[in-house]
Scaffold this motif. Structure first.
Motif, PDB file in Angstrom:
ATOM      1  N   ARG A  61     -33.841  11.100  -6.115  1.00 48.04           N
ATOM      2  CA  ARG A  61     -34.116   9.662  -6.181  1.00 48.04           C
ATOM      3  C   ARG A  61     -34.509   9.128  -4.805  1.00 48.04           C
ATOM      4  O   ARG A  61     -35.432   8.323  -4.674  1.00 48.04           O
ATOM      5  CB  ARG A  61     -32.894   8.906  -6.715  1.00 48.04           C
ATOM      6  N   TYR A  62     -33.805   9.593  -3.772  1.00 46.54           N
ATOM      7  CA  TYR A  62     -34.120   9.133  -2.423  1.00 46.54           C
ATOM      8  C   TYR A  62     -35.454   9.698  -1.940  1.00 46.54           C
ATOM      9  O   TYR A  62     -36.253   8.984  -1.315  1.00 46.54           O
ATOM     10  CB  TYR A  62     -32.993   9.513  -1.464  1.00 46.54           C
ATOM     11  N   TYR A  63     -35.711  10.966  -2.204  1.00 44.50           N
ATOM     12  CA  TYR A  63     -36.992  11.547  -1.803  1.00 44.50           C
ATOM     13  C   TYR A  63     -38.155  10.812  -2.469  1.00 44.50           C
ATOM     14  O   TYR A  63     -39.187  10.559  -1.837  1.00 44.50           O
ATOM     15  CB  TYR A  63     -37.050  13.031  -2.172  1.00 44.50           C
ATOM     16  N   GLN A  64     -37.990  10.478  -3.736  1.00 44.37           N
ATOM     17  CA  GLN A  64     -39.052   9.768  -4.449  1.00 44.37           C
ATOM     18  C   GLN A  64     -39.336   8.411  -3.827  1.00 44.37           C
ATOM     19  O   GLN A  64     -40.485   7.979  -3.761  1.00 44.37           O
ATOM     20  CB  GLN A  64     -38.681   9.615  -5.926  1.00 44.37           C
ATOM     21  N   LYS A  65     -38.287   7.734  -3.370  1.00 39.94           N
ATOM     22  CA  LYS A  65     -38.488   6.445  -2.701  1.00 39.94           C
ATOM     23  C   LYS A  65     -39.287   6.625  -1.417  1.00 39.94           C
ATOM     24  O   LYS A  65     -40.205   5.852  -1.125  1.00 39.94           O
ATOM     25  CB  LYS A  65     -37.138   5.787  -2.398  1.00 39.94           C
ATOM     26  N   ALA A  66     -38.941   7.655  -0.645  1.00 41.60           N
ATOM     27  CA  ALA A  66     -39.659   7.910   0.610  1.00 41.60           C
ATOM     28  C   ALA A  66     -41.118   8.275   0.334  1.00 41.60           C
ATOM     29  O   ALA A  66     -42.029   7.835   1.051  1.00 41.60           O
ATOM     30  CB  ALA A  66     -38.969   9.026   1.382  1.00 41.60           C
ATOM     31  N   ILE A  67     -41.362   9.067  -0.705  1.00 43.78           N
ATOM     32  CA  ILE A  67     -42.728   9.451  -1.070  1.00 43.78           C
ATOM     33  C   ILE A  67     -43.526   8.219  -1.478  1.00 43.78           C
ATOM     34  O   ILE A  67     -44.682   8.041  -1.077  1.00 43.78           O
ATOM     35  CB  ILE A  67     -42.715  10.495  -2.208  1.00 43.78           C
ATOM     36  N   ALA A  68     -42.909   7.348  -2.273  1.00 45.78           N
ATOM     37  CA  ALA A  68     -43.582   6.123  -2.724  1.00 45.78           C
ATOM     38  C   ALA A  68     -43.952   5.218  -1.557  1.00 45.78           C
ATOM     39  O   ALA A  68     -44.940   4.479  -1.619  1.00 45.78           O
ATOM     40  CB  ALA A  68     -42.690   5.373  -3.713  1.00 45.78           C
ATOM     41  N   MET A  69     -43.168   5.288  -0.481  1.00 47.19           N
ATOM     42  CA  MET A  69     -43.442   4.478   0.714  1.00 47.19           C
ATOM     43  C   MET A  69     -44.434   5.159   1.652  1.00 47.19           C
ATOM     44  O   MET A  69     -44.697   4.669   2.749  1.00 47.19           O
ATOM     45  CB  MET A  69     -42.137   4.204   1.469  1.00 47.19           C
ATOM     46  N   ARG A  70     -44.960   6.307   1.229  1.00 47.10           N
ATOM     47  CA  ARG A  70     -45.941   7.067   2.022  1.00 47.10           C
ATOM     48  C   ARG A  70     -45.390   7.427   3.407  1.00 47.10           C
ATOM     49  O   ARG A  70     -46.006   7.154   4.443  1.00 47.10           O
ATOM     50  CB  ARG A  70     -47.261   6.283   2.148  1.00 47.10           C
ATOM     51  N   TYR A  71     -44.226   8.045   3.394  1.00 46.65           N
ATOM     52  CA  TYR A  71     -43.612   8.506   4.649  1.00 46.65           C
ATOM     53  C   TYR A  71     -44.576   9.423   5.381  1.00 46.65           C
ATOM     54  O   TYR A  71     -45.287  10.225   4.771  1.00 46.65           O
ATOM     55  CB  TYR A  71     -42.301   9.231   4.342  1.00 46.65           C
ATOM     56  N   SER A  72     -44.603   9.297   6.723  1.00 45.26           N
ATOM     57  CA  SER A  72     -45.644   9.948   7.516  1.00 45.26           C
ATOM     58  C   SER A  72     -45.474  11.452   7.692  1.00 45.26           C
ATOM     59  O   SER A  72     -46.355  12.111   8.237  1.00 45.26           O
ATOM     60  CB  SER A  72     -45.723   9.292   8.900  1.00 45.26           C
ATOM     61  N   LEU A  73     -44.338  12.026   7.269  1.00 45.26           N
ATOM     62  CA  LEU A  73     -44.147  13.478   7.334  1.00 45.26           C
ATOM     63  C   LEU A  73     -43.993  14.026   5.923  1.00 45.26           C
ATOM     64  O   LEU A  73     -43.666  13.291   4.985  1.00 45.26           O
ATOM     65  CB  LEU A  73     -42.906  13.807   8.177  1.00 45.26           C
ATOM     66  N   ASN A  74     -44.197  15.340   5.781  1.00 46.03           N
ATOM     67  CA  ASN A  74     -44.176  15.930   4.439  1.00 46.03           C
ATOM     68  C   ASN A  74     -42.788  16.357   3.974  1.00 46.03           C
ATOM     69  O   ASN A  74     -42.637  16.955   2.916  1.00 46.03           O
ATOM     70  CB  ASN A  74     -45.136  17.123   4.354  1.00 46.03           C
ATOM     71  N   ILE A  75     -41.747  16.033   4.758  1.00 48.20           N
ATOM     72  CA  ILE A  75     -40.385  16.487   4.439  1.00 48.20           C
ATOM     73  C   ILE A  75     -39.942  16.091   3.028  1.00 48.20           C
ATOM     74  O   ILE A  75     -39.500  16.944   2.254  1.00 48.20           O
ATOM     75  CB  ILE A  75     -39.377  15.970   5.484  1.00 48.20           C
ATOM     76  N   PRO A  76     -40.022  14.787   2.641  1.00 46.99           N
ATOM     77  CA  PRO A  76     -39.537  14.434   1.298  1.00 46.99           C
ATOM     78  C   PRO A  76     -40.334  15.098   0.185  1.00 46.99           C
ATOM     79  O   PRO A  76     -39.772  15.484  -0.840  1.00 46.99           O
ATOM     80  CB  PRO A  76     -39.660  12.906   1.252  1.00 46.99           C
ATOM     81  N   CYS A  77     -41.639  15.251   0.395  1.00 46.54           N
ATOM     82  CA  CYS A  77     -42.478  15.881  -0.634  1.00 46.54           C
ATOM     83  C   CYS A  77     -42.090  17.341  -0.839  1.00 46.54           C
ATOM     84  O   CYS A  77     -41.916  17.798  -1.978  1.00 46.54           O
ATOM     85  CB  CYS A  77     -43.945  15.769  -0.244  1.00 46.54           C
ATOM     86  N   LEU A  78     -41.941  18.090   0.250  1.00 52.10           N
ATOM     87  CA  LEU A  78     -41.606  19.514   0.144  1.00 52.10           C
ATOM     88  C   LEU A  78     -40.227  19.715  -0.481  1.00 52.10           C
ATOM     89  O   LEU A  78     -40.040  20.572  -1.342  1.00 52.10           O
ATOM     90  CB  LEU A  78     -41.669  20.189   1.512  1.00 52.10           C
ATOM     91  N   HIS A  79     -39.256  18.912  -0.035  1.00 54.04           N
ATOM     92  CA  HIS A  79     -37.900  19.040  -0.580  1.00 54.04           C
ATOM     93  C   HIS A  79     -37.865  18.643  -2.054  1.00 54.04           C
ATOM     94  O   HIS A  79     -37.221  19.317  -2.876  1.00 54.04           O
ATOM     95  CB  HIS A  79     -36.919  18.192   0.227  1.00 54.04           C
TER      96      HIS A  79
END
Length: 231
Positions: A103-121
């Motif tokens: 749930r937290y990773y999805q929030k970070a992805i939706a906010m277009r976080y500048s690193l690929n960490i949430p997407c990969l995890h």
């Protein structure tokens, strides 16, 4: 210890925070923790203080309850900062709370976080749950940034396989191996993928897949032989 304690009592909240943040970046986690704990008392309204404090607590093996409390404060004060959600995701994943971490990773992805960490995890967690299809959009997005390409193509291969996109999965396995042609682990993973799906191919494609399988088997044996010689 006394000298450090005496010094911190004379420092302002912002100075305590920036010193703790710098020490955290230098890997001096226990020292950073002392400064950040003091700065949190002086600056309880600074969300970034609680975020960095949570990071220091994680690095020093603090109880989970303390880390969760700091992250909760950071989320309350910085609801639009994707770093909060990335750190919360990493924490809950380490705690084995994968659904919560997602749930937290999805929030970070939706906010277009500048690193690929949430997407990969998130992609790895979705694959572990048999939901690899969900990670395909963010993985495709990261291909354009030309970082960790073998990792991203490998995850795309596994995600597409779960989504039953077998041709796309095969393409991503081939690209993965072009980046890391000598990795026995990747060769074996790709080999097993082709084994799983060879029988479902049409006659013409099955012949091509069997040639690929023979080629991969030879490559695996060659790399294993080279590894034995190096020992």
């Amino acid at each position: 210890v006394w000298a450090t304690s005496n010094l911190t009592t004379r420092m302002s909240g912002p100075r305590l925070f920036y010193t703790g943040q710098r020490l955290l970046g230098q890997g001096k986690y226990f020292k950073a923790l002392r400064y950040l704990q003091k700065s949190a008392k002086q600056l309880p309204h600074w969300g970034v203080v609680h975020l960095e404090l949570a990071r220091a607590l994680r690095q020093t093996g603090a109880p989970s309850e303390k880390i969760a409390a700091s992250l909760q404060q950071a989320e309350r004060l910085l609801p639009s900062n994707p770093r909060v959600y990335v750190n919360a995701g990493l924490f809950w994943e380490a705690e084995g709370e994968n659904k919560r971490a997602l749930r937290y990773y999805q929030k970070a992805i939706a906010m277009r976080y500048s690193l690929n960490i949430p997407c990969l995890h998130a992609a790895r967690l979705w694959i572990s749950r048999g939901e690899g299809k969900k990670g395909i959009p963010c993985l495709k997005n990261w291909l354009q940034y030309n970082k960790d390409l073998s990792t991203i193509h490998r995850l795309l291969a596994r995600s597409h396989e779960q989504a039953k996109h077998i041709a796309q999965a095969a393409r991503h396995w081939n690209i993965t191996l072009s980046y890391r042609p000598h990795s026995v682990t990747l060769l074996q993973e790709a080999f097993l993928f082709y084994v799983r799906h060879a029988s479902s191919r049409s006659s013409r494609k099955r012949r091509a897949w069997m040639r690929t399988l023979r080629s991969m088997r030879r490559r695996i044996m060659r790399q294993l032989s080279l590894q034995r010689k190096r020992r």
